[in-house]
Write a protein that holds these residues in place. Structure first.
Motif, PDB file in Angstrom:
ATOM      1  N   LEU A 155       0.808  -1.219   0.000  1.00  0.00           N
ATOM      2  CA  LEU A 155       0.000   0.000   0.000  1.00  0.00           C
ATOM      3  C   LEU A 155       0.839   1.265   0.000  1.00  0.00           C
ATOM      4  O   LEU A 155       0.510   2.226  -0.709  1.00  0.00           O
ATOM      5  CB  LEU A 155      -0.942   0.004   1.211  1.00  0.00           C
ATOM      6  CG  LEU A 155      -1.921   1.185   1.265  1.00  0.00           C
ATOM      7  CD1 LEU A 155      -2.860   1.163   0.063  1.00  0.00           C
ATOM      8  CD2 LEU A 155      -2.714   1.184   2.566  1.00  0.00           C
ATOM      9  N   ASP A 156       1.916   1.306   0.757  1.00  0.00           N
ATOM     10  CA  ASP A 156       2.731   2.518   0.796  1.00  0.00           C
ATOM     11  C   ASP A 156       3.243   2.878  -0.595  1.00  0.00           C
ATOM     12  O   ASP A 156       3.230   4.053  -0.989  1.00  0.00           O
ATOM     13  CB  ASP A 156       3.904   2.349   1.758  1.00  0.00           C
ATOM     14  CG  ASP A 156       3.482   2.464   3.214  1.00  0.00           C
ATOM     15  OD1 ASP A 156       2.326   2.845   3.477  1.00  0.00           O
ATOM     16  OD2 ASP A 156       4.309   2.168   4.097  1.00  0.00           O
ATOM     17  N   ALA A 157       3.677   1.874  -1.352  1.00  0.00           N
ATOM     18  CA  ALA A 157       4.176   2.129  -2.702  1.00  0.00           C
ATOM     19  C   ALA A 157       3.048   2.572  -3.627  1.00  0.00           C
ATOM     20  O   ALA A 157       3.231   3.456  -4.471  1.00  0.00           O
ATOM     21  CB  ALA A 157       4.862   0.882  -3.257  1.00  0.00           C
ATOM     22  N   VAL A 158       1.887   1.971  -3.489  1.00  0.00           N
ATOM     23  CA  VAL A 158       0.741   2.367  -4.315  1.00  0.00           C
ATOM     24  C   VAL A 158       0.392   3.828  -4.061  1.00  0.00           C
ATOM     25  O   VAL A 158       0.237   4.626  -4.997  1.00  0.00           O
ATOM     26  CB  VAL A 158      -0.480   1.474  -4.024  1.00  0.00           C
ATOM     27  CG1 VAL A 158      -1.703   1.974  -4.791  1.00  0.00           C
ATOM     28  CG2 VAL A 158      -0.188   0.026  -4.396  1.00  0.00           C
ATOM     29  N   LEU A 159       0.285   4.204  -2.796  1.00  0.00           N
ATOM     30  CA  LEU A 159      -0.128   5.556  -2.453  1.00  0.00           C
ATOM     31  C   LEU A 159       0.944   6.594  -2.764  1.00  0.00           C
ATOM     32  O   LEU A 159       0.640   7.788  -2.855  1.00  0.00           O
ATOM     33  CB  LEU A 159      -0.519   5.623  -0.978  1.00  0.00           C
ATOM     34  CG  LEU A 159      -1.764   4.807  -0.598  1.00  0.00           C
ATOM     35  CD1 LEU A 159      -1.972   4.819   0.909  1.00  0.00           C
ATOM     36  CD2 LEU A 159      -3.002   5.337  -1.316  1.00  0.00           C
ATOM     37  N   ALA A 160       2.184   6.156  -2.915  1.00  0.00           N
ATOM     38  CA  ALA A 160       3.283   7.066  -3.253  1.00  0.00           C
ATOM     39  C   ALA A 160       3.628   7.023  -4.742  1.00  0.00           C
ATOM     40  O   ALA A 160       4.623   7.611  -5.160  1.00  0.00           O
ATOM     41  CB  ALA A 160       4.526   6.711  -2.431  1.00  0.00           C
ATOM     42  N   SER A 161       2.791   6.372  -5.552  1.00  0.00           N
ATOM     43  CA  SER A 161       3.111   6.198  -6.974  1.00  0.00           C
ATOM     44  C   SER A 161       2.813   7.439  -7.804  1.00  0.00           C
ATOM     45  O   SER A 161       3.112   7.467  -9.000  1.00  0.00           O
ATOM     46  CB  SER A 161       2.339   5.005  -7.540  1.00  0.00           C
ATOM     47  OG  SER A 161       0.940   5.219  -7.475  1.00  0.00           O
ATOM     48  N   GLY A 162       2.242   8.472  -7.211  1.00  0.00           N
ATOM     49  CA  GLY A 162       1.982   9.720  -7.904  1.00  0.00           C
ATOM     50  C   GLY A 162       1.936  10.869  -6.917  1.00  0.00           C
ATOM     51  O   GLY A 162       2.045  10.682  -5.696  1.00  0.00           O
ATOM     52  N   TYR A 163       1.758  12.059  -7.446  1.00  0.00           N
ATOM     53  CA  TYR A 163       1.642  13.239  -6.598  1.00  0.00           C
ATOM     54  C   TYR A 163       0.380  13.174  -5.754  1.00  0.00           C
ATOM     55  O   TYR A 163       0.351  13.601  -4.596  1.00  0.00           O
ATOM     56  CB  TYR A 163       1.632  14.489  -7.482  1.00  0.00           C
ATOM     57  CG  TYR A 163       1.647  15.790  -6.726  1.00  0.00           C
ATOM     58  CD1 TYR A 163       2.809  16.225  -6.083  1.00  0.00           C
ATOM     59  CD2 TYR A 163       0.524  16.611  -6.665  1.00  0.00           C
ATOM     60  CE1 TYR A 163       2.844  17.432  -5.396  1.00  0.00           C
ATOM     61  CE2 TYR A 163       0.544  17.817  -5.992  1.00  0.00           C
ATOM     62  CZ  TYR A 163       1.703  18.223  -5.348  1.00  0.00           C
ATOM     63  OH  TYR A 163       1.733  19.420  -4.667  1.00  0.00           O
ATOM     64  N   SER A 164      -0.679  12.614  -6.330  1.00  0.00           N
ATOM     65  CA  SER A 164      -1.963  12.442  -5.658  1.00  0.00           C
ATOM     66  C   SER A 164      -2.557  11.128  -6.141  1.00  0.00           C
ATOM     67  O   SER A 164      -2.692  10.916  -7.345  1.00  0.00           O
ATOM     68  CB  SER A 164      -2.891  13.614  -5.995  1.00  0.00           C
ATOM     69  OG  SER A 164      -4.204  13.393  -5.520  1.00  0.00           O
ATOM     70  N   VAL A 165      -2.911  10.260  -5.193  1.00  0.00           N
ATOM     71  CA  VAL A 165      -3.391   8.922  -5.550  1.00  0.00           C
ATOM     72  C   VAL A 165      -4.670   8.629  -4.786  1.00  0.00           C
ATOM     73  O   VAL A 165      -4.764   8.901  -3.587  1.00  0.00           O
ATOM     74  CB  VAL A 165      -2.335   7.843  -5.233  1.00  0.00           C
ATOM     75  CG1 VAL A 165      -2.871   6.444  -5.555  1.00  0.00           C
ATOM     76  CG2 VAL A 165      -1.042   8.111  -6.000  1.00  0.00           C
TER      77      VAL A 165
END
Length: 411
Positions: free
Chosen positions: A194-204
């Motif tokens: 989850l941390d990587a998913v939520l950090a995959s863009g400026y806003s997710v």
């Protein structure tokens, strides 16, 4: 007189609705009125804006949007909507750090309730404020700046200090954003990383509607400066047709997708200013948990049977701030946002189930949404509440700006 909020689930019955055009007119009105509250764009879903006295709308309060290029700030009238402010800034090559899902909401209302966008590094909208002006109970016009010891209690203030007239926000150079949407990601794959998913863009943002309890239906990634995300690493597939957050709704209302870069103010919101946002016939709830509990909290609500009452849920991140009544006060958070059908009984049952499921994760409810948490439990979240109570007593000793909501949850 009867007024309704945007969704129509709350009816206000003030003695009168005032629409002052000048600040001195507002000052006289406040000083001479026993009970008064400000009404923004009506995007709250509870009675936070209600009063037994008068309501005042600031849409006609004359003021310009003023840019200070030297200080890198913009000062805006309280009733201005973010979509309007964004257009002015973009024409001048400037931007705000973030926007909420809806460009339709007023700046003062959003800041007063701790409304937010998304992004691991992005604080709530109120955190961009570097100055606030309001009319306090005796009619005096008060200006507060960050150097003031009480500044951190004066922005997310729930309307308890006075009627806000102007807010000054920090700005930065404009930037482009691309928006990519990915579909049908396996829930376990997403939550395991989850941390990587939520950090995959400026806003997710992650969306789910419980039609398939083992799937995250949509991952919306808003990226700066041409960065291209790849949701396939979490088992998702790129969307090949435009998407709306709520299944079955017209995607024409949503901001542009498919990775086409565009200005920040046309991509960071989920919805276009010229369209009715979301579904319109709805109620909303949101709970904020510590970032480290995000995956477990999402899993806990996914185990509930919310099909039929939840139109959609959105999961996203918000950075910590130091504002006394901010739901993100000293706590980086994952927000679990629910868009419900507009059915009081069904929503009450669903909210009760969600709050019980989230209890182990110490959830803080969004000030402007539907929640059932006990007042004592809500107050316990805010370590600076006593300081805020003292600040409110200074500006409004007789609770002219008070209402039942503030009596229960703040005073």
């Amino acid at each position: 007189m009867q007024l309704q909020n945007w969704a129509g689930n709350i009816t206000f019955t003030p003695d009168r609705l005032h629409t002052p055009r000048r600040v001195d007119e507002l000052q006289h009105l406040v000083a001479s009125t026993d009970r008064i509250r400000a009404l923004g764009t009506g995007h709250s879903f509870n009675r936070i804006a209600d009063t037994v006295g008068a309501l005042v709308s600031l849409r006609d309060l004359g003021a310009n949007i003023e840019i200070d290029a030297t200080a890198n700030t913009v000062t805006v009238p309280a009733g201005a909507r973010y979509g309007e402010v964004g257009s002015v800034l973009q024409r001048q090559g400037l931007a705000l750090h973030n926007l909420g899902s809806l460009p339709h909401i007023s700046v003062a209302g959003a800041c007063a309730t701790g409304t937010h966008g998304s992004g691991v590094g992005n604080r709530c909208l109120a955190a961009a404020a570097v100055g606030i002006e309001f009319v306090r109970a005796d009619g005096e016009l008060v200006q507060v700046r960050p150097a003031d010891p009480a500044y951190a209690g004066s922005v997310v203030a729930l309307g308890a200090l006075g009627i806000v007239t102007r807010i000054t926000l920090a700005v930065e150079p404009t930037f482009d954003v691309r928006q990519d949407v990915f579909l049908d990601a396996p829930l376990d794959t997403v939550l395991d990383d989850l941390d990587a998913v939520l950090a995959s863009g400026y806003s997710v943002s992650l969306f789910t509607d419980w039609s398939r309890p083992d799937v995250i239906d949509k991952i919306w990634v808003k990226s700066r400066d041409g960065e291209a995300p790849d949701g396939r690493r979490w088992g998702a597939r790129p969307a090949d047709v435009a998407q709306h957050p709520i299944a079955g709704e017209d995607p024409a209302a949503a901001t542009e997708q498919f990775g086409r870069p565009g200005p920040w103010n046309a991509r960071l919101p989920h919805f276009r200013l010229e369209f009715t946002p979301s579904s319109g016939e709805e109620q909303q709830s949101e709970y904020l948990v510590a970032h480290e509990h995000g995956a477990d909290a999402i899993r806990a609500v996914h185990e509930l049977d919310l099909a039929g009452v939840a139109q959609v849920a959105e999961f996203r991140t918000i950075a910590a701030d130091g504002l006394w009544l901010s739901p993100f006060h000293e706590r980086a958070s994952v927000g679990l946002h629910f868009t419900w059908i507009d059915d009081d009984a069904a929503v009450h049952a669903a909210v009760s189930a969600v709050e019980q499921a989230l209890t182990p994760f110490d959830p803080r409810p969004h000030w402007g949404k539907v929640f059932l948490a006990a007042p004592s439990a809500v107050r316990a979240h805010y370590s600076r509440l006593a300081d805020f109570q003292s600040l409110a007593a200074t500006h409004d000793p007789d609770r002219k700006f008070g209402n039942d909501f503030l009596e229960r949850f703040v005073y």
